[in-house]
Design a protein around this motif. Structure first.
Motif, PDB file in Angstrom:
ATOM      1  N   LYS A  29      45.540 100.951  36.284  1.00 38.61           N
ATOM      2  CA  LYS A  29      45.960 101.706  37.464  1.00 38.61           C
ATOM      3  C   LYS A  29      44.972 102.828  37.791  1.00 38.61           C
ATOM      4  O   LYS A  29      45.341 103.990  37.880  1.00 38.61           O
ATOM      5  CB  LYS A  29      47.361 102.290  37.250  1.00 38.61           C
ATOM      6  CG  LYS A  29      48.408 101.243  36.885  1.00 38.61           C
ATOM      7  CD  LYS A  29      49.748 101.898  36.582  1.00 38.61           C
ATOM      8  CE  LYS A  29      50.790 100.889  36.147  1.00 38.61           C
ATOM      9  NZ  LYS A  29      52.082 101.547  35.807  1.00 38.61           N
ATOM     10  N   GLY A  30      43.699 102.468  37.917  1.00 34.12           N
ATOM     11  CA  GLY A  30      42.703 103.473  38.273  1.00 34.12           C
ATOM     12  C   GLY A  30      42.010 104.073  37.063  1.00 34.12           C
ATOM     13  O   GLY A  30      41.903 105.301  36.941  1.00 34.12           O
ATOM     14  N   ILE A  31      41.510 103.214  36.172  1.00 31.90           N
ATOM     15  CA  ILE A  31      40.838 103.668  34.951  1.00 31.90           C
ATOM     16  C   ILE A  31      39.432 104.177  35.282  1.00 31.90           C
ATOM     17  O   ILE A  31      38.665 103.522  35.975  1.00 31.90           O
ATOM     18  CB  ILE A  31      40.710 102.520  33.934  1.00 31.90           C
ATOM     19  CG1 ILE A  31      42.094 102.033  33.501  1.00 31.90           C
ATOM     20  CG2 ILE A  31      39.858 102.935  32.736  1.00 31.90           C
ATOM     21  CD1 ILE A  31      42.827 102.981  32.600  1.00 31.90           C
ATOM     22  N   THR A  32      39.111 105.360  34.765  1.00 32.57           N
ATOM     23  CA  THR A  32      37.764 105.921  34.872  1.00 32.57           C
ATOM     24  C   THR A  32      37.305 106.353  33.491  1.00 32.57           C
ATOM     25  O   THR A  32      38.000 107.130  32.819  1.00 32.57           O
ATOM     26  CB  THR A  32      37.735 107.123  35.834  1.00 32.57           C
ATOM     27  OG1 THR A  32      38.029 106.682  37.170  1.00 32.57           O
ATOM     28  CG2 THR A  32      36.369 107.792  35.829  1.00 32.57           C
ATOM     29  N   LEU A  33      36.167 105.829  33.046  1.00 30.49           N
ATOM     30  CA  LEU A  33      35.619 106.209  31.746  1.00 30.49           C
ATOM     31  C   LEU A  33      34.146 105.844  31.693  1.00 30.49           C
ATOM     32  O   LEU A  33      33.646 105.080  32.523  1.00 30.49           O
ATOM     33  CB  LEU A  33      36.380 105.539  30.595  1.00 30.49           C
ATOM     34  CG  LEU A  33      36.394 104.010  30.507  1.00 30.49           C
ATOM     35  CD1 LEU A  33      35.134 103.453  29.820  1.00 30.49           C
ATOM     36  CD2 LEU A  33      37.621 103.545  29.746  1.00 30.49           C
ATOM     37  N   SER A  34      33.442 106.374  30.693  1.00 29.00           N
ATOM     38  CA  SER A  34      32.034 106.017  30.496  1.00 29.00           C
ATOM     39  C   SER A  34      31.741 105.882  29.010  1.00 29.00           C
ATOM     40  O   SER A  34      32.350 106.570  28.180  1.00 29.00           O
ATOM     41  CB  SER A  34      31.104 107.061  31.119  1.00 29.00           C
ATOM     42  OG  SER A  34      31.240 108.305  30.464  1.00 29.00           O
ATOM     43  N   LEU A  35      30.839 104.987  28.698  1.00 29.57           N
ATOM     44  CA  LEU A  35      30.346 104.790  27.336  1.00 29.57           C
ATOM     45  C   LEU A  35      28.939 105.336  27.266  1.00 29.57           C
ATOM     46  O   LEU A  35      28.052 104.871  27.986  1.00 29.57           O
ATOM     47  CB  LEU A  35      30.368 103.307  26.966  1.00 29.57           C
ATOM     48  CG  LEU A  35      29.699 102.920  25.637  1.00 29.57           C
ATOM     49  CD1 LEU A  35      30.478 103.500  24.458  1.00 29.57           C
ATOM     50  CD2 LEU A  35      29.586 101.400  25.517  1.00 29.57           C
ATOM     51  N   LYS A  36      28.725 106.310  26.402  1.00 31.20           N
ATOM     52  CA  LYS A  36      27.409 106.915  26.263  1.00 31.20           C
ATOM     53  C   LYS A  36      26.525 106.064  25.352  1.00 31.20           C
ATOM     54  O   LYS A  36      27.016 105.337  24.494  1.00 31.20           O
ATOM     55  CB  LYS A  36      27.545 108.329  25.690  1.00 31.20           C
ATOM     56  CG  LYS A  36      28.375 109.260  26.548  1.00 31.20           C
ATOM     57  CD  LYS A  36      28.626 110.580  25.840  1.00 31.20           C
ATOM     58  CE  LYS A  36      29.548 111.478  26.646  1.00 31.20           C
ATOM     59  NZ  LYS A  36      29.869 112.744  25.916  1.00 31.20           N
ATOM     60  N   LYS A  37      25.240 106.173  25.554  1.00 31.95           N
ATOM     61  CA  LYS A  37      24.292 105.414  24.738  1.00 31.95           C
ATOM     62  C   LYS A  37      24.428 105.826  23.276  1.00 31.95           C
ATOM     63  O   LYS A  37      24.389 107.010  22.932  1.00 31.95           O
ATOM     64  CB  LYS A  37      22.861 105.637  25.221  1.00 31.95           C
ATOM     65  CG  LYS A  37      21.823 104.774  24.490  1.00 31.95           C
ATOM     66  CD  LYS A  37      20.464 104.929  25.113  1.00 31.95           C
ATOM     67  CE  LYS A  37      19.406 104.128  24.364  1.00 31.95           C
ATOM     68  NZ  LYS A  37      19.689 102.680  24.338  1.00 31.95           N
ATOM     69  N   GLY A  38      24.608 104.819  22.401  1.00 38.43           N
ATOM     70  CA  GLY A  38      24.626 105.061  20.976  1.00 38.43           C
ATOM     71  C   GLY A  38      25.947 105.489  20.379  1.00 38.43           C
ATOM     72  O   GLY A  38      26.031 105.708  19.166  1.00 38.43           O
ATOM     73  N   GLU A  39      27.009 105.582  21.178  1.00 33.66           N
ATOM     74  CA  GLU A  39      28.281 106.062  20.640  1.00 33.66           C
ATOM     75  C   GLU A  39      29.269 104.925  20.392  1.00 33.66           C
ATOM     76  O   GLU A  39      29.178 103.842  20.965  1.00 33.66           O
ATOM     77  CB  GLU A  39      28.917 107.104  21.568  1.00 33.66           C
ATOM     78  CG  GLU A  39      29.635 106.532  22.772  1.00 33.66           C
ATOM     79  CD  GLU A  39      30.496 107.558  23.500  1.00 33.66           C
ATOM     80  OE1 GLU A  39      30.889 108.579  22.910  1.00 33.66           O
ATOM     81  OE2 GLU A  39      30.769 107.320  24.693  1.00 33.66           O
ATOM     82  N   ASN A  40      30.236 105.215  19.507  1.00 35.09           N
ATOM     83  CA  ASN A  40      31.403 104.373  19.322  1.00 35.09           C
ATOM     84  C   ASN A  40      32.565 105.025  20.072  1.00 35.09           C
ATOM     85  O   ASN A  40      33.042 106.096  19.680  1.00 35.09           O
ATOM     86  CB  ASN A  40      31.780 104.261  17.841  1.00 35.09           C
ATOM     87  CG  ASN A  40      30.929 103.258  17.088  1.00 35.09           C
ATOM     88  OD1 ASN A  40      30.227 102.449  17.684  1.00 35.09           O
ATOM     89  ND2 ASN A  40      30.989 103.300  15.768  1.00 35.09           N
ATOM     90  N   LEU A  41      32.994 104.376  21.141  1.00 36.30           N
ATOM     91  CA  LEU A  41      34.115 104.869  21.935  1.00 36.30           C
ATOM     92  C   LEU A  41      35.342 104.030  21.605  1.00 36.30           C
ATOM     93  O   LEU A  41      35.356 102.819  21.837  1.00 36.30           O
ATOM     94  CB  LEU A  41      33.797 104.767  23.431  1.00 36.30           C
ATOM     95  CG  LEU A  41      34.943 105.119  24.388  1.00 36.30           C
ATOM     96  CD1 LEU A  41      35.333 106.592  24.258  1.00 36.30           C
ATOM     97  CD2 LEU A  41      34.560 104.794  25.830  1.00 36.30           C
ATOM     98  N   VAL A  42      36.361 104.659  21.052  1.00 43.84           N
ATOM     99  CA  VAL A  42      37.607 103.970  20.724  1.00 43.84           C
ATOM    100  C   VAL A  42      38.581 104.119  21.884  1.00 43.84           C
ATOM    101  O   VAL A  42      38.774 105.215  22.417  1.00 43.84           O
ATOM    102  CB  VAL A  42      38.231 104.541  19.439  1.00 43.84           C
ATOM    103  CG1 VAL A  42      39.682 104.074  19.280  1.00 43.84           C
ATOM    104  CG2 VAL A  42      37.419 104.104  18.225  1.00 43.84           C
ATOM    105  N   VAL A  43      39.170 102.994  22.287  1.00 38.58           N
ATOM    106  CA  VAL A  43      40.224 103.007  23.301  1.00 38.58           C
ATOM    107  C   VAL A  43      41.529 102.644  22.613  1.00 38.58           C
ATOM    108  O   VAL A  43      41.713 101.524  22.135  1.00 38.58           O
ATOM    109  CB  VAL A  43      39.930 102.023  24.450  1.00 38.58           C
ATOM    110  CG1 VAL A  43      41.063 102.046  25.477  1.00 38.58           C
ATOM    111  CG2 VAL A  43      38.608 102.382  25.128  1.00 38.58           C
ATOM    112  N   LEU A  44      42.425 103.638  22.523  1.00 34.15           N
ATOM    113  CA  LEU A  44      43.714 103.495  21.864  1.00 34.15           C
ATOM    114  C   LEU A  44      44.817 103.247  22.884  1.00 34.15           C
ATOM    115  O   LEU A  44      44.695 103.611  24.052  1.00 34.15           O
ATOM    116  CB  LEU A  44      44.059 104.769  21.103  1.00 34.15           C
ATOM    117  CG  LEU A  44      43.437 105.039  19.735  1.00 34.15           C
ATOM    118  CD1 LEU A  44      43.853 106.430  19.273  1.00 34.15           C
ATOM    119  CD2 LEU A  44      43.863 103.992  18.720  1.00 34.15           C
ATOM    120  N   GLY A  45      45.902 102.680  22.407  1.00 39.68           N
ATOM    121  CA  GLY A  45      47.064 102.517  23.266  1.00 39.68           C
ATOM    122  C   GLY A  45      48.007 101.479  22.709  1.00 39.68           C
ATOM    123  O   GLY A  45      47.609 100.591  21.947  1.00 39.68           O
TER     124      GLY A  45
END
Length: 260
Positions: A29-45
């Motif tokens: 429903k309108g997700i906004t996010l970014s993944l930075k170079k070299g990072e581990n981004l966890v998406v919880l839910g």
């Protein structure tokens, strides 16, 4: 639109106002996010919050309804199939079930993507890359086994080896610890960190596993009812008065269930 090189200043994956519905059910429903170079981004839910749908939209296994998805500088919602396939070549996707080919040995499973993507490799070069990939996941002796001979944790490791063997820039992990015992889950989480460090990957890890999140996350995004509810580092989630975050994040009764 042709596939282009990434502008890492804005992130290797940049999503804005992404929506996705199935019939009358709104999942994103309108997700906004970014993944930075070299990072581990966890998406919880929790189950049903759209975590797996999100990463399937990133590689266009699912077509989003609206919004922008930029991967390595490419607007994937506008790419033709040829250019989209070029973008996919730079993305490793670890599926929930591993998705190994049951009729192939471990060696053949790992050779398959190499032979599809790098047709000029010699047999010696293919053999060397297969050996290296298996050593990197700690299973060099499994090379001639069939998937049916492997434990759940071993299958996840082999699936990860098959994914990293083509040197992806971005890794997408869909519930990497689902169905595993706590020891195997921790080993997979440590492997995710090793892949990040060795291959300099930028990764999105979809999970409901709190211990996995604690082990791998450089940054965490929590989804709730198809929207980004909270974003921050681990301490932002562990030290908060938010009742919803506390009820989810500090719960010790998280079950390994498949998510939408």
């Amino acid at each position: 639109m042709n596939a282009t090189e990434t502008n890492t200043n804005e992130g290797v994956v940049v999503i804005q106002d992404l929506t996705k519905s199935f019939d009358t059910t709104e999942v994103l429903k309108g997700i906004t996010l970014s993944l930075k170079k070299g990072e581990n981004l966890v998406v919880l839910g929790k189950s049903g919050t759209g975590k797996s749908v999100l990463i399937k939209c990133i590689v266009r296994l699912l077509k989003s309804d609206s919004g922008s998805i930029k991967v390595l500088g490419n607007e994937v919602t506008e790419l033709n199939n040829t250019d989209m396939n070029e973008v996919r070549r730079k993305i490793g996707f670890l599926f929930q079930g591993g998705a190994l080919y049951d009729s192939m040995t471990v060696r053949e499973n790992l050779e398959f993507p190499l032979k599809r993507m790098y047709k000029n490799l010699t047999k010696a070069e293919v053999d060397a890359k297969v050996k290296e990939a298996l050593e990197n996941v700690g299973l060099p002796d499994s090379i001639d086994k069939m998937p049916s001979e492997l434990s759940g944790g071993m299958k996840k490791r082999i699936s990860l080896a098959r994914t990293i063997i083509v040197d992806p820039e971005i890794m997408l992990y869909d519930e990497p610890t689902t169905g595993l015992d706590p020891v195997s889950s921790h080993e997979i989480s440590l492997l995710i960190n090793e892949v990040q460090q060795k291959y300099k990957t930028s990764s999105i890890i979809i999970t409901h596993d709190i211990e996995c999140a604690k082990t791998v996350a450089n940054r965490i995004i929590m989804l709730q009812e198809g929207k980004v509810y909270k974003e921050g580092v681990l301490s932002d989630f562990e030290n908060t008065d938010d009742e919803l975050v506390n009820s989810y994040f500090k719960s010790q009764n998280i079950t390994n269930t498949k998510t939408i």
